[in-house]
Design a protein around this motif. Structure first.
Motif, mmCIF file in Angstrom:
data_model
loop_
_atom_site.group_PDB
_atom_site.id
_atom_site.type_symbol
_atom_site.label_atom_id
_atom_site.label_comp_id
_atom_site.label_asym_id
_atom_site.label_seq_id
_atom_site.Cartn_x
_atom_site.Cartn_y
_atom_site.Cartn_z
ATOM 1 N N ASP A 30 36.553 5.186 9.841
ATOM 2 C CA ASP A 30 37.186 4.045 10.638
ATOM 3 C C ASP A 30 36.890 4.089 12.342
ATOM 4 O OD1 ASP A 30 38.733 6.205 11.123
ATOM 5 O OD2 ASP A 30 40.695 5.072 10.964
ATOM 6 N N PHE A 31 35.741 4.920 12.512
ATOM 7 C CA PHE A 31 35.137 4.747 13.848
ATOM 8 C C PHE A 31 33.531 4.923 13.643
ATOM 9 C CE2 PHE A 31 35.775 9.182 12.611
ATOM 10 C CZ PHE A 31 34.867 10.062 13.246
ATOM 11 N N PRO A 32 33.057 4.256 14.867
ATOM 12 C CA PRO A 32 31.682 3.839 15.084
ATOM 13 C C PRO A 32 30.548 5.093 14.380
ATOM 14 C CG PRO A 32 32.639 3.128 16.694
ATOM 15 C CD PRO A 32 33.606 3.838 16.052
ATOM 16 N N GLU A 33 30.975 6.489 15.007
ATOM 17 C CA GLU A 33 30.083 7.525 14.824
ATOM 18 C C GLU A 33 29.986 8.043 13.207
ATOM 19 O OE1 GLU A 33 32.617 7.361 16.992
ATOM 20 O OE2 GLU A 33 31.436 7.686 19.028
ATOM 21 N N ALA A 34 31.211 7.853 12.634
ATOM 22 C CA ALA A 34 31.194 8.223 11.237
ATOM 23 C C ALA A 34 30.367 6.949 10.219
ATOM 24 C CB ALA A 34 32.511 8.388 10.661
ATOM 25 N N VAL A 35 30.570 5.797 10.903
ATOM 26 C CA VAL A 35 29.959 4.814 10.153
ATOM 27 C C VAL A 35 28.434 4.874 10.216
ATOM 28 C CG1 VAL A 35 29.634 2.361 9.958
ATOM 29 C CG2 VAL A 35 31.965 3.169 10.435
ATOM 30 N N ALA A 36 28.051 5.293 11.324
ATOM 31 C CA ALA A 36 26.674 5.403 11.479
ATOM 32 C C ALA A 36 26.068 6.649 10.931
ATOM 33 C CB ALA A 36 26.282 5.785 13.056
ATOM 34 N N MET A 37 26.904 7.777 10.507
ATOM 35 C CA MET A 37 26.342 8.832 9.883
ATOM 36 C C MET A 37 26.412 8.510 8.214
ATOM 37 S SD MET A 37 27.922 12.854 9.647
ATOM 38 C CE MET A 37 27.303 13.150 11.385
ATOM 39 N N ALA A 38 27.595 7.878 7.826
ATOM 40 C CA ALA A 38 27.598 7.366 6.345
ATOM 41 C C ALA A 38 26.422 6.392 6.014
ATOM 42 C CB ALA A 38 29.042 6.789 6.104
ATOM 43 N N ARG A 39 26.123 5.691 6.973
ATOM 44 C CA ARG A 39 24.937 4.576 6.632
ATOM 45 C C ARG A 39 23.626 5.203 6.598
ATOM 46 N NH1 ARG A 39 25.376 1.459 11.070
ATOM 47 N NH2 ARG A 39 26.864 0.117 10.320
#
Length: 139
Positions: free
Chosen positions: A43-52
């Motif tokens: 639920d924060f941008p850095e984790a979303v980028a890593m998951a993506r």
């Protein structure tokens, strides 16, 4: 540079608008001997980028899941947002839906190891454990 393998955790539940079954990406956790404190929510941008980036690897079949993850809109502040969007109807549920997913998964297990990929250790250290105090009990 050293790297470590990180798992992308998901949960299967229907879209609240069209009932299309989708994998809700909710967290990241190191694959090898993780500690519960390292659980990191998406639920924060850095984790979303890593998951993506992990989901979009060419040798996997999770590119469609990576495509459903969207960045937080510029107008939205804070960590609480839901990056998942339905690939069938495009519905983007609010963060309360992702919070309900966390609760279901945490109390009833049933999560899916959606993908695993290697990430640089400094990149992981910059985001690890940013799960708002959520301790992952299934390590």
């Amino acid at each position: 540079m050293s790297s470590l393998q990180v798992d992308v955790l998901a949960y299967e539940a229907p879209c609240e608008q069209c009932s299309f079954p989708l994998w809700w990406v909710f967290g990241l956790l190191p694959s090898y001997r993780p500690s519960g404190e390292e659980f990191t929510t998406t639920d924060f941008p850095e984790a979303v980028a890593m998951a993506r980036s992990i989901l979009a690897t060419p040798n996997g079949d999770t590119a469609d899941i990576a495509a459903q993850l969207h960045d937080r809109p510029a107008w939205q502040r804070g960590r609480s947002f839901n990056p998942n969007r339905c690939s069938a109807c495009g519905h983007h549920a609010d963060w309360h839906v992702l919070d309900a997913i966390f609760t279901r998964v945490y109390h009833h297990e049933g999560w899916i190891y959606a993908a695993a990929g290697r990430v640089p250790v400094p990149e992981w250290r910059a985001i690890r454990g940013r799960g708002q105090g959520i301790y992952w009990p299934y390590c």
